[in-house]
Write a protein that holds these residues in place. Structure first.
Motif, PDB file in Angstrom:
ATOM      1  N   ALA A 101       7.039 -81.597 -29.673  1.00 51.84           N
ATOM      2  CA  ALA A 101       7.333 -80.358 -28.961  1.00 51.84           C
ATOM      3  C   ALA A 101       8.336 -79.523 -29.756  1.00 51.84           C
ATOM      4  O   ALA A 101       8.594 -78.378 -29.414  1.00 51.84           O
ATOM      5  CB  ALA A 101       7.886 -80.656 -27.565  1.00 51.84           C
ATOM      6  N   THR A 127       3.537 -78.155 -26.535  1.00 56.49           N
ATOM      7  CA  THR A 127       4.366 -77.139 -25.905  1.00 56.49           C
ATOM      8  C   THR A 127       4.891 -77.636 -24.563  1.00 56.49           C
ATOM      9  O   THR A 127       4.120 -78.093 -23.718  1.00 56.49           O
ATOM     10  CB  THR A 127       3.573 -75.837 -25.714  1.00 56.49           C
ATOM     11  OG1 THR A 127       3.046 -75.444 -26.986  1.00 56.49           O
ATOM     12  CG2 THR A 127       4.444 -74.731 -25.155  1.00 56.49           C
ATOM     13  N   GLY A 128       6.205 -77.577 -24.404  1.00 54.84           N
ATOM     14  CA  GLY A 128       6.834 -78.029 -23.168  1.00 54.84           C
ATOM     15  C   GLY A 128       6.864 -79.532 -22.999  1.00 54.84           C
ATOM     16  O   GLY A 128       7.206 -80.031 -21.928  1.00 54.84           O
ATOM     17  N   ALA A 129       6.493 -80.275 -24.025  1.00 54.02           N
ATOM     18  CA  ALA A 129       6.490 -81.754 -24.004  1.00 54.02           C
ATOM     19  C   ALA A 129       5.641 -82.314 -22.860  1.00 54.02           C
ATOM     20  O   ALA A 129       5.925 -83.379 -22.325  1.00 54.02           O
ATOM     21  CB  ALA A 129       7.906 -82.311 -23.972  1.00 54.02           C
ATOM     22  N   ARG A 130       4.560 -81.632 -22.519  1.00 51.45           N
ATOM     23  CA  ARG A 130       3.692 -82.100 -21.427  1.00 51.45           C
ATOM     24  C   ARG A 130       2.951 -83.385 -21.793  1.00 51.45           C
ATOM     25  O   ARG A 130       2.794 -84.284 -20.968  1.00 51.45           O
ATOM     26  CB  ARG A 130       2.716 -80.996 -21.026  1.00 51.45           C
ATOM     27  CG  ARG A 130       3.404 -79.848 -20.287  1.00 51.45           C
ATOM     28  CD  ARG A 130       2.406 -78.828 -19.769  1.00 51.45           C
ATOM     29  NE  ARG A 130       1.802 -78.035 -20.835  1.00 51.45           N
ATOM     30  CZ  ARG A 130       2.333 -76.927 -21.340  1.00 51.45           C
ATOM     31  NH1 ARG A 130       3.472 -76.487 -20.881  1.00 51.45           N
ATOM     32  NH2 ARG A 130       1.716 -76.271 -22.295  1.00 51.45           N
ATOM     33  N   ALA A 133       5.388 -86.188 -21.750  1.00 48.03           N
ATOM     34  CA  ALA A 133       5.690 -86.582 -20.366  1.00 48.03           C
ATOM     35  C   ALA A 133       4.601 -87.499 -19.815  1.00 48.03           C
ATOM     36  O   ALA A 133       4.906 -88.494 -19.152  1.00 48.03           O
ATOM     37  CB  ALA A 133       5.849 -85.346 -19.482  1.00 48.03           C
ATOM     38  N   VAL A 138       9.556 -88.682 -23.355  1.00 44.92           N
ATOM     39  CA  VAL A 138      10.425 -87.515 -23.434  1.00 44.92           C
ATOM     40  C   VAL A 138      11.861 -87.998 -23.532  1.00 44.92           C
ATOM     41  O   VAL A 138      12.274 -88.883 -22.776  1.00 44.92           O
ATOM     42  CB  VAL A 138      10.249 -86.602 -22.198  1.00 44.92           C
ATOM     43  CG1 VAL A 138      11.194 -85.413 -22.263  1.00 44.92           C
ATOM     44  CG2 VAL A 138       8.808 -86.134 -22.084  1.00 44.92           C
ATOM     45  N   SER A 142      16.111 -83.570 -22.199  1.00 46.36           N
ATOM     46  CA  SER A 142      15.643 -82.541 -23.124  1.00 46.36           C
ATOM     47  C   SER A 142      14.163 -82.277 -22.904  1.00 46.36           C
ATOM     48  O   SER A 142      13.517 -82.931 -22.103  1.00 46.36           O
ATOM     49  CB  SER A 142      15.869 -82.981 -24.570  1.00 46.36           C
ATOM     50  OG  SER A 142      14.876 -83.893 -24.981  1.00 46.36           O
ATOM     51  N   GLU A 143      13.673 -81.302 -23.642  1.00 50.21           N
ATOM     52  CA  GLU A 143      12.237 -81.016 -23.634  1.00 50.21           C
ATOM     53  C   GLU A 143      11.601 -81.429 -24.952  1.00 50.21           C
ATOM     54  O   GLU A 143      10.607 -80.855 -25.381  1.00 50.21           O
ATOM     55  CB  GLU A 143      11.988 -79.539 -23.352  1.00 50.21           C
ATOM     56  CG  GLU A 143      12.210 -79.172 -21.904  1.00 50.21           C
ATOM     57  CD  GLU A 143      11.604 -77.829 -21.555  1.00 50.21           C
ATOM     58  OE1 GLU A 143      10.747 -77.324 -22.292  1.00 50.21           O
ATOM     59  OE2 GLU A 143      12.010 -77.290 -20.521  1.00 50.21           O
ATOM     60  N   TYR A 144      12.195 -82.422 -25.590  1.00 49.25           N
ATOM     61  CA  TYR A 144      11.667 -82.947 -26.841  1.00 49.25           C
ATOM     62  C   TYR A 144      11.172 -84.357 -26.620  1.00 49.25           C
ATOM     63  O   TYR A 144      11.656 -85.077 -25.757  1.00 49.25           O
ATOM     64  CB  TYR A 144      12.740 -82.941 -27.938  1.00 49.25           C
ATOM     65  CG  TYR A 144      13.124 -81.558 -28.366  1.00 49.25           C
ATOM     66  CD1 TYR A 144      12.340 -80.865 -29.281  1.00 49.25           C
ATOM     67  CD2 TYR A 144      14.244 -80.927 -27.843  1.00 49.25           C
ATOM     68  CE1 TYR A 144      12.671 -79.582 -29.676  1.00 49.25           C
ATOM     69  CE2 TYR A 144      14.588 -79.643 -28.233  1.00 49.25           C
ATOM     70  CZ  TYR A 144      13.797 -78.980 -29.148  1.00 49.25           C
ATOM     71  OH  TYR A 144      14.116 -77.709 -29.532  1.00 49.25           O
ATOM     72  N   SER A 145      10.226 -84.745 -27.443  1.00 52.09           N
ATOM     73  CA  SER A 145       9.724 -86.113 -27.320  1.00 52.09           C
ATOM     74  C   SER A 145      10.721 -87.082 -27.929  1.00 52.09           C
ATOM     75  O   SER A 145      11.481 -86.748 -28.827  1.00 52.09           O
ATOM     76  CB  SER A 145       8.364 -86.249 -28.002  1.00 52.09           C
ATOM     77  OG  SER A 145       8.439 -85.856 -29.342  1.00 52.09           O
TER      78      SER A 145
END
Length: 182
Positions: A101, A127-130, A133, A138, A142-145
């Motif tokens: 992400a 995008t957005g670490a979906r 998740a 995650v 954060s929004e990073y893997s």
């Protein structure tokens, strides 16, 4: 004061070692779990395409590794190590895909860079670490893997998982996971 500094240094070194030990996070997907299917924009040797996990699995096992951000020291090292070992993965029939992400605007260059992926495996934007998740990969807060890798059997089940901040341990863990899954 010297004894105090020595003791403090010993404690710091012990804590550092503990923090870099291989960890299989309790909240990651576990061996035997079904791997979530996904599609994502990806690049291989600088060329854009749509990665499709279902299509990749139809051809054989998949090694899916999450990394925090392209063009950062640990992620560059990890990508280079996967690139250097790609023949070992393909020899086991596996596709390797890196997913992040972070710095997704740099993935086209990252995929072709001779010091990282060297055009030898694809990297995908999350995008957005979906996707991370869905794979429970995650980084907390954060929004990073996180730095988490999965060996996925052709039937779509997880064969092995390796979650470890140290980028140099993932390749060997995934090779061992694929070999044990055979």
């Amino acid at each position: 004061m010297n004894a105090f500094k020595t003791a403090l240094l010993g404690t710091v070194l012990a804590l550092t070692a503990a923090c870099t030990q291989s960890v299989q996070a309790e909240d990651t997907l576990q061996p035997g779990d079904r791997a979530p299917l996904f599609e994502a924009p990806a690049w291989l040797a600088g060329e854009a395409f749509q990665f499709d996990m279902a299509a990749a699995l139809s051809e054989g096992p998949v090694v899916l590794y999450f990394f925090p951000a392209a063009n950062t020291p640990g992620c560059n090292l990890e990508a280079a190590l996967f690139s250097q070992s790609i023949e070992r993965f393909t020899g086991l029939g596996a596709t390797v895909i890196g997913v992040t992400a972070g710095n997704t605007d740099q993935l086209q260059e990252f995929s072709a860079d001779g010091a990282t992926c060297a055009g030898r495996f694809a990297v995908a934007a999350d995008t957005g670490a979906r996707i991370a998740a869905d794979y429970r990969a995650v980084s907390e807060g954060s929004e990073y893997s996180s730095r988490t890798s999965y060996a996925i059997r052709q039937d779509g089940t997880i064969a092995a998982v390796h979650s470890d901040r140290n980028p140099s341990r993932h390749v060997q863990a995934m090779l061992e996971g694929l070999e044990e899954a055979e």
